[in-house]
Write an enzyme that holds these catalytic residues in place. Sequence first.
Site, PDB file in Angstrom:
ATOM      1  CG  ASP A  18      -2.150   0.847   1.048  1.00 16.86           C
ATOM      2  OD1 ASP A  18      -2.317   1.426  -0.043  1.00 16.86           O
ATOM      3  OD2 ASP A  18      -2.956   0.937   1.981  1.00 16.86           O
ATOM      4  CG  HIS A  35       1.227   1.958  -9.364  1.00 15.75           C
ATOM      5  ND1 HIS A  35       0.778   1.501  -8.147  1.00 15.75           N
ATOM      6  CD2 HIS A  35       0.249   2.770  -9.852  1.00 15.75           C
ATOM      7  CE1 HIS A  35      -0.430   2.009  -7.904  1.00 15.75           C
ATOM      8  NE2 HIS A  35      -0.762   2.781  -8.930  1.00 15.75           N
ATOM      9  CG  LEU A 129      10.623 -16.355  -1.866  1.00 17.89           C
ATOM     10  CD1 LEU A 129      10.528 -16.473  -0.360  1.00 17.89           C
ATOM     11  CD2 LEU A 129      10.756 -14.883  -2.281  1.00 17.89           C
TER      12      LEU A 129
END
Length: 238
Positions: A18, A35, A129
């Site tokens: 956010d 972004h 990962l």
Amino acid sequence: MAEEKELIMPQHVAIILDGNGRWAKSKGMPRNYGHVQGAKTVEIICEEAYRMGIQYLTVYAFSTENWNRPKDEVDALMKLLRNYMKTCLATAKKNRMCVRVLGDKSGLDEDIRKRIAELENATKDNDGLHFQIALNYGGRDEIVRAVKEIAENIQNGVIKAADISESYLSELLDTRGLPEPDLLIRTCNEQRISNFLLWQIAYTEFYFTPVAWPDFTKEELVKAVEAYNHRDRRYGRV
């Protein structure tokens, strides 16, 4: 001097990314600039999380509600997503990441769906990962899709109502096969779940930070893990 205790790493960390737009606005830049910077932060945190010993990382990149944003912003996000799929493939190859996309892929353009399939297929055997990206994802939508599948299975005689259990429903969710998140982080001082992993976070610890996502660093991730270690966690922790 007391010896510092070694941090216990959460196995699975979920993050609501956010503050990209507000971060950009504070710098006098368009929202899309935020972004773009946020996407770079994702790359950095993927590497740092794995180095720290976190095995699963799930990020909330684009929600089902995000389609309600202005068209030019949505278009810019989709363009960024297309570029990110290429970057992510290179990063996954370099770091042995296993990448998986959560959400209703049918709502995305065909070329994006194709790139997602290529990314998932190319990384499915990687042992680094486990990185999940939630795209066109909503927790309620995910549960509704699972319930529809259950209804169809009952109608077709595949199962009976008595066969429905928590574990059965979990296997119909986008996150099937993944451990539930131990820690959920939300940046930029918002303290909402925003329709993210509603089923999966029943026993998850929450950590909220005022830091906007583009400014989120390894040091901020460490702070979140330290806070997690101070919780009296009786579920899902050794």
